[in-house]
Design a protein around this motif. Structure first.
Motif, short mmCIF file in Angstrom:
data_model
loop_
_atom_site.label_atom_id
_atom_site.label_comp_id
_atom_site.label_asym_id
_atom_site.label_seq_id
_atom_site.Cartn_x
_atom_site.Cartn_y
_atom_site.Cartn_z
N UNK A 1 28.43 65.77 21.50
CA UNK A 1 28.58 64.44 20.91
C UNK A 1 28.13 63.38 21.92
N UNK B 1 31.37 53.87 22.35
CA UNK B 1 32.40 53.35 23.24
C UNK B 1 31.82 52.29 24.17
N UNK C 1 32.60 56.83 30.39
CA UNK C 1 33.13 55.88 29.41
C UNK C 1 33.36 54.50 30.02
N UNK D 1 38.13 58.80 21.04
CA UNK D 1 36.93 59.47 20.50
C UNK D 1 37.37 60.86 20.07
N UNK E 1 30.54 58.47 23.24
CA UNK E 1 30.36 57.65 24.44
C UNK E 1 29.40 56.47 24.23
N UNK F 1 24.49 55.90 28.61
CA UNK F 1 25.79 56.58 28.51
C UNK F 1 25.70 57.69 27.47
#
Lengths: 318, 318
Positions: free
Chosen positions: B199, B206, A29, B219, B203, A157
């Motif tokens: 998921x 984010x 993150x 999240x 990320x 990511x």
């Protein structure tokens, strides 16, 4: 030492002294924009199983004419797994991104079917593989997800998350300290006395270092120090990968920056470069740490930073 | 509500609902890249006094021929103030950026003088103002240093430091929460069961939010929640300026995202836009908070973010 060198030659010389920093593991993150220091290999196919690429009906086979009639055995919700395999002549409702039932060899989009009494008829020719996203279409097990040295994008990511990676190893941020050697320059938080000015180079360099992925750790001025300048510089070098000195670089003023580097036992890499503004500049190396001397003039300081420090900062991160 | 609108019309509609966030005061060392929420006015001239633009000699007047001979009364170091004013026929050594002695009307560069027994002779014609950087040349007192809404550059940070500013008021970062509504999607740190996937959108979003100056605060996934989805969303909205939902946007699946927005009392701004991928998308407003519904497909989610969320995030910061 580089003598009478162009700024391009100086850059090349500096990069030879720029070591790649060790890696550190951080949460994905926080990793966007950082530089991966590992190659990452897919440990499974993505997607893991064959999926439907549309909302529609999975069918078990093509009919002789390619437009057959199928008995609808049920509907799969996203994430559901069919308990039974499709047999020839059977169909099952599926959703985009949902798993295919075993035995499903093609998917007919819902807008291409006619349904009557649990039977569907396709209005288009069915070919095996139609509207199926096969397992491994995005990434096959064993393929490379990330390569060492690449800057992590938001898309990377997301990919790491899809593979369940919670952390990634990235190059440590270069730690940069700034030391202002001009005795008439006071810290920017101070009120200058007549003849003094405030240090704008410390905050300027700190912002530039942040922008280039470095970590500014300290801004010191010698104007108010009670210990020797050599002691201050040595203390900064205990924590910094790079020490940037500003001011005190011109020969008429005693060239304090160069004398300080020599006192610290650093080996001079270059001194003075024919650029305007900012020709009074130099750098040295000491235990794989780099010491830079930039002009005290803010514009010349910014030029020297961009030409000489910024490429090194980026090289240290990979 | 926007019906059958193009994505450009949707963007315009969204911007009408994007309020500018309040300012917060932060250290100038952390302010590069942030958006100033104040106009800043110079409270003094910069430089504060007339300075020499070169290393050389300040002279009190031009001689009748313009190339006169001057008696050197001394040398000023950087930061030193001359205790005496120069009189006609006198000169004083000065350094680049150093203060001029009172009465100094021009500076002759050191490479243009001949010196003999405390007397200098200029090899070039001396004109008043030559090689002097007058007080206020960079900024005059009362001029604007920064304008509200501008993104702070490293150069701005240096300028703030030169004026002794230790902090600056910038727009607060928009706080963004992400809620994944797909029940077959588990948090990326979890091991998916057969039929489930991890998921990757949380990320991904984010990282995108960080890149656009926002602050990702949470999240959440509904797959493992024991409380109702409405409760989870309401809790996120207690802290977030923007809530992004992913998945559950398609009509065939019950359009959970839209139902949730309506349950929360949010007013729908638009729903469905003809873009591929990502046509199943919408947004709503509730107490000046914006709620977005983006597709659960990662590529479509990224497209929806860039088209609809990113412009709003930037507008909220000024």
């Amino acid at each position: 030492m580089l003598v009478d060198a162009s700024w391009e030659e100086v850059q090349t010389g500096l990069l030879k002294h720029s070591r790649l920093l060790a890696g550190e593991s951080i949460s994905i993150l926080e990793a966007a924009g950082r530089v991966s220091s590992e190659d990452l290999i897919a440990d499974s196919d993505l997607p893991a199983c064959n999926q439907s690429a549309v909302d529609g009906y999975a069918v078990a086979d093509e009919s002789p004419t390619g437009k057959g009639q199928y008995y609808i055995t049920g509907h799969l919700d996203l994430g559901e797994i069919s308990p039974l395999a499709l047999k020839p002549g059977q169909a099952m409702g599926v959703l985009t991104g949902g798993n295919l039932p075993l035995g499903g060899r093609a998917v007919v989009p819902h807008e291409k079917v006619e349904i009557q009494n649990h039977y569907l008829r396709s209005r288009e020719v069915i070919k095996p593989g139609n509207n199926i996203k096969p397992a491994g279409e995005d990434y096959v097990k064993g393929s490379q997800l990330l390569s060492r040295g690449s800057v992590l994008t938001p898309g990377d990511i997301g990919l790491l998350a899809a593979y369940g990676k919670t952390s990634v190893t990235v190059s440590r941020k270069p730690r940069v300290a700034v030391l202002c050697l001009s005795k008439h320059v006071v810290p920017w938080q101070s009120l200058p006395e007549p003849g003094q000015i405030r240090d704008s180079n410390g905050p300027l360099l700190s912002a530039l270092v942040l922008q280039d992925g470095g970590l500014p750790i300290s801004i010191k001025n010698v104007s108010k120090t009670e210990t020797s300048v050599k002691t201050v510089a040595a203390e900064l070098l205990e924590q910094a990968d790079i020490l940037i000195m500003t001011g005190g670089t011109y020969a008429e003023g005693g060239n304090e920056a160069r004398r300080l580097m020599e006192q610290l036992g650093a080996e001079i890499i270059y001194w003075d470069v024919p650029v305007q503004p900012g020709s009074h500049t130099g750098a040295s190396v000491r235990n794989s740490q780099l010491l830079f001397a930039l002009s005290g003039n803010p514009a010349a300081c910014a030029v020297g930073y961009q030409l000489f420090v910024a490429p090194v900062l980026r090289a240290m991160q990979g």
